[in-house]
Design an enzyme around this catalytic site. Sequence first.
Site, PDB file in Angstrom:
ATOM      1  CE  LYS A  35      -1.951  -7.109  -3.222  1.00  0.00           C
ATOM      2  NZ  LYS A  35      -3.380  -7.001  -3.577  1.00  0.00           N
ATOM      3  NE  ARG A  83     -10.037  -2.639  -0.607  1.00  0.00           N
ATOM      4  CZ  ARG A  83     -10.252  -3.895  -0.195  1.00  0.00           C
ATOM      5  NH1 ARG A  83     -11.473  -4.297   0.110  1.00  0.00           N
ATOM      6  NH2 ARG A  83      -9.249  -4.723  -0.085  1.00  0.00           N
ATOM      7  NE  ARG A 131     -10.706  -9.996   1.078  1.00  0.00           N
ATOM      8  CZ  ARG A 131      -9.631  -9.422   0.576  1.00  0.00           C
ATOM      9  NH1 ARG A 131      -8.742 -10.126  -0.095  1.00  0.00           N
ATOM     10  NH2 ARG A 131      -9.421  -8.132   0.740  1.00  0.00           N
ATOM     11  NE  ARG A 182      -3.205  -0.455  -2.163  1.00  0.00           N
ATOM     12  CZ  ARG A 182      -3.330  -1.526  -1.384  1.00  0.00           C
ATOM     13  NH1 ARG A 182      -2.320  -1.931  -0.646  1.00  0.00           N
ATOM     14  NH2 ARG A 182      -4.465  -2.197  -1.358  1.00  0.00           N
ATOM     15  NE  ARG A 233     -18.857 -12.437   6.080  1.00  0.00           N
ATOM     16  CZ  ARG A 233     -18.806 -13.278   5.044  1.00  0.00           C
ATOM     17  NH1 ARG A 233     -18.312 -12.873   3.897  1.00  0.00           N
ATOM     18  NH2 ARG A 233     -19.271 -14.500   5.139  1.00  0.00           N
TER      19      ARG A 233
HETATM   20  P1  AMP Z   1      -5.045  -4.126   1.504  1.00  0.00           P
HETATM   21  O1  AMP Z   1      -5.213  -5.012   2.686  1.00  0.00           O
HETATM   22  O2  AMP Z   1      -3.672  -4.219   0.891  1.00  0.00           O
HETATM   23  O3  AMP Z   1      -6.150  -4.302   0.472  1.00  0.00           O
HETATM   24  O4  AMP Z   1      -5.154  -2.622   2.043  1.00  0.00           O
HETATM   25  C1  AMP Z   1      -6.332  -2.149   2.658  1.00  0.00           C
HETATM   26  C2  AMP Z   1      -6.369  -0.634   2.616  1.00  0.00           C
HETATM   27  O5  AMP Z   1      -5.244  -0.103   3.316  1.00  0.00           O
HETATM   28  C3  AMP Z   1      -6.274  -0.021   1.230  1.00  0.00           C
HETATM   29  O6  AMP Z   1      -7.537   0.023   0.573  1.00  0.00           O
HETATM   30  C4  AMP Z   1      -5.727   1.374   1.547  1.00  0.00           C
HETATM   31  O7  AMP Z   1      -6.732   2.211   2.081  1.00  0.00           O
HETATM   32  C5  AMP Z   1      -4.737   1.068   2.670  1.00  0.00           C
HETATM   33  N1  AMP Z   1      -3.387   0.754   2.139  1.00  0.00           N
HETATM   34  C6  AMP Z   1      -2.707  -0.433   2.228  1.00  0.00           C
HETATM   35  N2  AMP Z   1      -1.502  -0.352   1.658  1.00  0.00           N
HETATM   36  C7  AMP Z   1      -1.393   0.914   1.178  1.00  0.00           C
HETATM   37  C8  AMP Z   1      -0.385   1.618   0.461  1.00  0.00           C
HETATM   38  N3  AMP Z   1       0.767   1.027   0.106  1.00  0.00           N
HETATM   39  N4  AMP Z   1      -0.636   2.908   0.137  1.00  0.00           N
HETATM   40  C9  AMP Z   1      -1.780   3.533   0.483  1.00  0.00           C
HETATM   41  N5  AMP Z   1      -2.778   2.923   1.149  1.00  0.00           N
HETATM   42  C10 AMP Z   1      -2.602   1.630   1.498  1.00  0.00           C
END
Ligand code: AMP
Length: 223
Positions: free
Chosen positions: A13, A172, A127, A88, A160
């Site tokens: 994404k 996750r 990554r 989410r 990282r």
């Molecule tokens: P991402 O970079 O999108 O994988 O987000 C990394 C982490 O940030 C996630 O595993 C969550 O802990 C937190 N996070 C990001 N976006 C959200 C969201 N919309 N709602 C809740 N937690 C979020």
Amino acid sequence: MNLILFGPPGAGKGTQADYLAKDYGFAKLSTGDMLRAAVTSGSALGKQAQSIMAAGQLVPDEIMINLIRDRIQQPDCQKGFILDGFPRTEAQAKALDDMLKSEKKALNHVIELKVDDQQLVERIVGRYSCAKCGAGYHDTFKKPHAAGVCDECGSATFSRREDDKAETVTKRLEAYHRQTAPLLPYYMKVGVLTTIDGLADIDEVTRQIEKVLGTKEKIAAQH
Ligand code: AMP
């Protein structure tokens, strides 16, 4: 034009959002990036989010909804925005609908990047990114042209993500399947959902997304 890039962690994404932001001039709204910036700055939000993120869990809805509500009102979102990592949960999706309605904005597309879990673990664990400019790389799939040197800015320092360790990735992915994937039928019903094979190579995924969005010229003509 406003869109959501939807999919599990590691589906690509962020990479696709970067390309689309550049090509179409849309603002990229990555809630993960916003939270990581807050953690780095040591703000109250960052302190609250840090341990939750490290555990692979979701930050509370209210915080995330307020972050996005403020963000979509900024001038750089007028032409369009790409949501990466939001919504989410069901509460976030509902709040997004409400805020778009009150801002008189439309949700034009939800593009799901579909990738199976086993491939995701390999993708995420490998990554890394340039510590200076943030350009993304991968141990197997996207190495810098010259080993150890960033293609974009020439820096030799890479980092990282703390939450890209195998054990956190599993958590996750669980959170994605339990709380986020259930939103897909809703967007399907609304008629905005398109699913794309996220396993195709990066350029092919971009081509598929561009096919859905239409040419840049078409979009420019709509404004
Ligand atoms: P991402 O970079 O999108 O994988 O987000 C990394 C982490 O940030 C996630 O595993 C969550 O802990 C937190 N996070 C990001 N976006 C959200 C969201 N919309 N709602 C809740 N937690 C979020």
